[in-house]
Design an enzyme around this catalytic site. Structure first.
Site, short mmCIF file in Angstrom:
data_model
loop_
_atom_site.label_atom_id
_atom_site.label_comp_id
_atom_site.label_asym_id
_atom_site.label_seq_id
_atom_site.Cartn_x
_atom_site.Cartn_y
_atom_site.Cartn_z
N CYS A 339 0.30 -1.53 1.11
CA CYS A 339 0.34 -2.19 2.43
C CYS A 339 1.52 -3.14 2.74
O CYS A 339 2.41 -2.63 3.36
CB CYS A 339 -0.90 -2.50 3.01
SG CYS A 339 -2.67 -1.98 2.35
N ARG A 368 -4.50 -2.93 -10.61
CA ARG A 368 -5.49 -3.69 -10.21
C ARG A 368 -6.13 -4.46 -11.37
O ARG A 368 -6.61 -3.75 -12.26
CB ARG A 368 -6.53 -3.36 -9.41
CG ARG A 368 -6.00 -3.09 -8.03
CD ARG A 368 -6.97 -2.68 -6.83
NE ARG A 368 -6.31 -1.93 -5.96
CZ ARG A 368 -6.74 -1.60 -4.74
NH1 ARG A 368 -8.11 -1.29 -4.81
NH2 ARG A 368 -5.97 -0.93 -3.59
N GLN A 386 -2.43 6.22 -5.23
CA GLN A 386 -3.03 6.74 -4.21
C GLN A 386 -2.35 7.77 -3.28
O GLN A 386 -1.20 7.50 -3.38
CB GLN A 386 -3.54 5.49 -3.14
CG GLN A 386 -4.68 4.63 -3.74
CD GLN A 386 -4.79 3.54 -3.06
OE1 GLN A 386 -4.13 3.18 -2.04
NE2 GLN A 386 -6.17 3.15 -2.90
N ASP A 388 -1.44 7.27 -0.35
CA ASP A 388 -1.82 6.20 0.52
C ASP A 388 -0.71 6.25 1.76
O ASP A 388 0.51 7.06 1.61
CB ASP A 388 -1.24 4.98 -0.14
CG ASP A 388 -1.79 3.60 0.42
OD1 ASP A 388 -2.58 3.73 1.32
OD2 ASP A 388 -1.25 2.81 0.29
N HIS A 390 0.37 4.68 5.75
CA HIS A 390 0.23 3.60 7.00
C HIS A 390 0.72 4.29 8.28
O HIS A 390 1.87 4.60 8.20
CB HIS A 390 0.63 2.40 6.59
CG HIS A 390 -0.15 1.62 5.46
ND1 HIS A 390 0.30 1.75 4.18
CD2 HIS A 390 -1.17 0.93 5.31
CE1 HIS A 390 -0.44 1.15 3.43
NE2 HIS A 390 -1.48 0.66 4.05
N LYS A 469 -13.40 1.18 11.03
CA LYS A 469 -13.08 2.27 10.02
C LYS A 469 -14.05 3.39 9.94
O LYS A 469 -15.18 3.29 10.47
CB LYS A 469 -12.90 1.53 8.53
CG LYS A 469 -14.32 1.07 7.86
CD LYS A 469 -14.20 0.51 6.50
CE LYS A 469 -15.46 0.28 6.14
NZ LYS A 469 -15.62 0.11 4.82
N HIS A 515 -4.70 2.24 8.11
CA HIS A 515 -4.54 2.34 6.78
C HIS A 515 -5.25 3.76 6.53
O HIS A 515 -6.52 3.64 6.95
CB HIS A 515 -5.37 1.25 5.87
CG HIS A 515 -4.70 0.07 6.32
ND1 HIS A 515 -3.93 -0.81 5.20
CD2 HIS A 515 -4.97 -0.69 7.11
CE1 HIS A 515 -3.68 -1.90 5.58
NE2 HIS A 515 -4.33 -2.04 6.69
ZN LIG Z 1 -3.07 -0.19 3.32
#
Ligand SMILES: [Zn+2]
Ligand SMILES: [Zn+2]
Length: 648
Positions: A339, A368, A386, A388, A390, A469, A515
């Site tokens: 992010c 992580r 991910q 991922d 945005h 969400k 996200h």
């Molecule tokens: Zn994010």
């Protein structure tokens, strides 16, 4: 004593003397309900049946058909397990014993590891304690007295828990099964009224554990079990568990040579040739889905100065999960999520309302620092990537963007044959921003779900403090649910990073960030796919799609030619040239779950054909090479079930 008014789920109400336990309300409704009652929800809070009603409240009695019954009986059974262990193993020290999505576990300090016979004895003892129908009794003890009690009993871990969890409280709640000599545990509850209601449980396995899951702490022995409100559910689960064992991605990952691990890189997979192929197939598939949907792919740095994490709030809330690096007297961290990198990317240019939505997609690795005790296969890792992205949108674009996202999620899961369900989580008690903004966002999310024709359940108050969400659970081939996709609105980070766009009115405005991920992490999604397909990937995902098997040495040249033609046509083809019997080669390819085995001998070499065998055992006979290529490509293209090769 005054009276209190109790409102029931059907809207009716009744008056009872203040201090009446909720059990009394159940008795007032019907003796049958009182008998079936396990606990109650009082103004939405789960409490024991002895909980006194001291003010007006909404009350719902929990029975074995209530959604709350599952966790309640698992948690209560965990106590039963601890009671049995302390009874059978004097001196055993209790750690924690939570209910989980799969059942429950309890950690103990014991002199020696538990063996399978111990588990049988323990389960037998639990059945005996259940048959005795002992009440779970709640007692409020002064904090120091409770600590002294557990210290005297040789349970320093419980003393530590009381210290940590009840700071500033005068009294702490302890539960006893039967009497204090039998078993007392520090716990906030609630529990079922007595052990007699716990009939359908099973002790499953044991493993090494550490206090708080940290390998630097006291080693412990964990016992796993499961429990359900009904026998039917327990039996179904045990059948599923058997099936899951056969499909375990850790086992199949080894057998199919997809990935491996090494103790020097805990929680990080070594992707072998075939696993890497699978990984890339999924990564490129996702690129192929996202690019036409208006996403751009970026690659942002892996390591950032601590200043970034202070800005994003991770330094305060997430530091213990971040890998830190010292460099030139600066503290840096490997990114645990993408992010903030995307926020800096967004802010690197002036953005206009005409540019929005801007959708940044990234697949670089994240780290992580999970405690080593919880690492497991590909589902609990330290390093992962991910799918991922945005999306930066204007307020009035939220609904459209979310609707597009829901359709994207639907399309992706359909491609894998994974049924799924959606959950909408709304404003929690503590939240950031204005109520009106939240209401607006939530109504846009609901409208988007409705427009996409998506059924969903509502998790009232379960949103993050920075925005509502939508989460998606997929259901695999043996009925297990896995949470994968998430669509999360965020009003906080655009503030933290001072993100802007120039509006049509020529002034600066704040965008909203969404996200979103569909697979979640590639590692976890691959684990789900391995177990969902039991390692027999559909053709479009199979690391090796076809293997050419020459019957004898003299067919090697023709076999090589076949492989090369398949490869030139974009198929992942291999050749087994080993001097082994054809039966052996076929069996081996079946074990490796290769979708197509192409056997070539004299007849095939002469006629320019291949004998096609399916992984499932079907024999499709001699087929011209081009016909097979066309069918296989069609099957890859449509992600369909195996095309009827015989049709060609
Ligand atoms: Zn994010
Ligand atoms: Zn408890």
């Amino acid at each position: 004593m005054g009276q209190v008014t109790v409102t029931l789920p059907d809207g009716s109400s009744r008056t009872v003397p203040a201090g009446t336990p909720v059990r009394g309300v159940a008795e007032g409704i019907s003796p049958r309900l009182a008998k079936a009652a396990l606990a109650a929800l009082v103004d939405g809070r789960l409490v024991d049946l002895v909980h006194p009603l001291d003010r007006d409240a909404a009350v719902r009695i929990v029975t074995d058909s209530s959604p709350e019954a599952l966790m309640l009986c698992r948690h209560s059974t965990a106590h039963l397990l601890a009671a049995a262990v302390t009874n059978l193993f004097p001196g055993a020290q209790c750690g924690i014993g939570p209910a989980t999505d799969e059942g429950f576990f309890y950690d103990f300090v014991v002199d020696r590891p538990f063996v399978p016979e111990d588990l049988e004895t323990i389960e037998k003892k639990m059945k005996q304690l259940a048959a005795e129908d002992l009440p779970y009794e709640r007692q409020m003890w002064p904090r120091e007295q409770a600590k002294a009690f557990f210290a005297r009993r040789g349970e320093p871990l419980k003393v530590q828990l009381i210290d940590e969890k009840t700071e500033g409280q005068r009294d702490v709640s302890c539960y006893t099964i039967k009497d204090p000599e039998t078993f007392v545990d520090f716990c906030t509850g609630p529990h079922v009224p007595s052990t007699g209601t716990l009939k359908t449980f099973k002790i499953l396995s044991t493993s090494n554990a550490y206090w708080k899951g940290d390998a630097r702490n006291q080693p412990m022995q964990r016992i796993y079990g499961t429990a359900f409100p009904t026998d039917k559910e327990l039996k179904a689960y045990l059948t599923q568990l058997e099936e899951a064992k056969k499909r375990d991605h850790r086992k199949l990952g080894r057998e199919l040579r997809l990935f491996t691990f090494h103790q020097w890189a805990p929680g990080a997979a070594f992707w072998l040739e075939k696993g890497t192929t699978l990984y890339h197939t999924l990564a490129n598939y996702m690129r192929g889905v996202l690019s036409p949907a208006g996403y751009v792919e970026v690659k942002t740095p892996l390591v950032y100065n601590k200043a970034l994490w202070e800005r994003s709030g991770h330094w305060k809330h997430y530091r213990q999960n971040m890998f830190l690096i010292e460099s030139e007297n600066e503290t840096m961290s490997v990114k645990p999520m993408n992010c903030p990198g995307h926020f800096l990317t967004y802010a690197s240019e002036t953005r206009s309302y005409r540019d929005l939505p801007i959708r940044l997609h990234e697949q670089t690795p994240l780290h992580r620092n999970e405690v080593s005790g919880v690492l497991s296969g590909l589902t609990r890792v330290r390093q992962f990537s991910q799918d991922d992205a945005h999306c930066f949108v204007m307020q009035d674009q939220i609904g459209d963007e979310v609707e597009r996202l829901i359709r994207l999620v639907e399309r992706v899961y359909d491609d894998f044959g994974l049924p799924f369900s959606a959950k909408l989580s709304t404003r929690p008690e503590e939240f950031l921003g204005e109520v009106a903004t939240w209401d607006h966002a939530e109504s846009q999310l609901r409208a988007a779900l409705d427009r996409a024709g998506m059924a969903y359940t509502l998790n009232e108050g379960d949103g993050a403090f920075y925005g509502p969400k939508i989460d998606f659970d997929v259901t695999d081939a043996i009925g297990r649910k896995w949470q994968c996709a998430t669509i999360q609105l965020d009003y906080a980070q655009p503030e933290n990073f001072d993100l802007k766009y120039i509006g049509a009115d020529n002034t600066e405005h704040r965008p909203v960030v969404i996200h979103r991920a569909i697979f979640g992490s590639f590692e976890r999604f691959i684990a789900i796919l391995i177990e969902h397909y039991a390692g027999a990937f559909p053709l479009w995902l199979a690391p090796v799609q076809a293997i050419v098997l020459p019957i004898a040495d003299r067919h090697a040249a023709y076999a090589g030619e076949v492989r090369d033609r398949l490869r030139a046509a974009g198929l992942r083809a291999e050749l087994d040239e080993r001097q082994e019997k054809i039966g052996y080669k076929i069996r081996e390819a079946q074990l490796q779950k290769v979708p197509y085995m192409l056997v070539v001998g004299d007849r095939e070499a002469e006629t320019g054909t291949i004998s096609v065998r399916e992984r499932s055992g079907g024999d499709k006979g001699a087929t011209p090479i081009d016909a097979f290529i066309a069918l296989a490509r069609d099957e890859v293209e449509t992600k369909g079930t195996p095309a009827a090769v015989a049709r060609g």
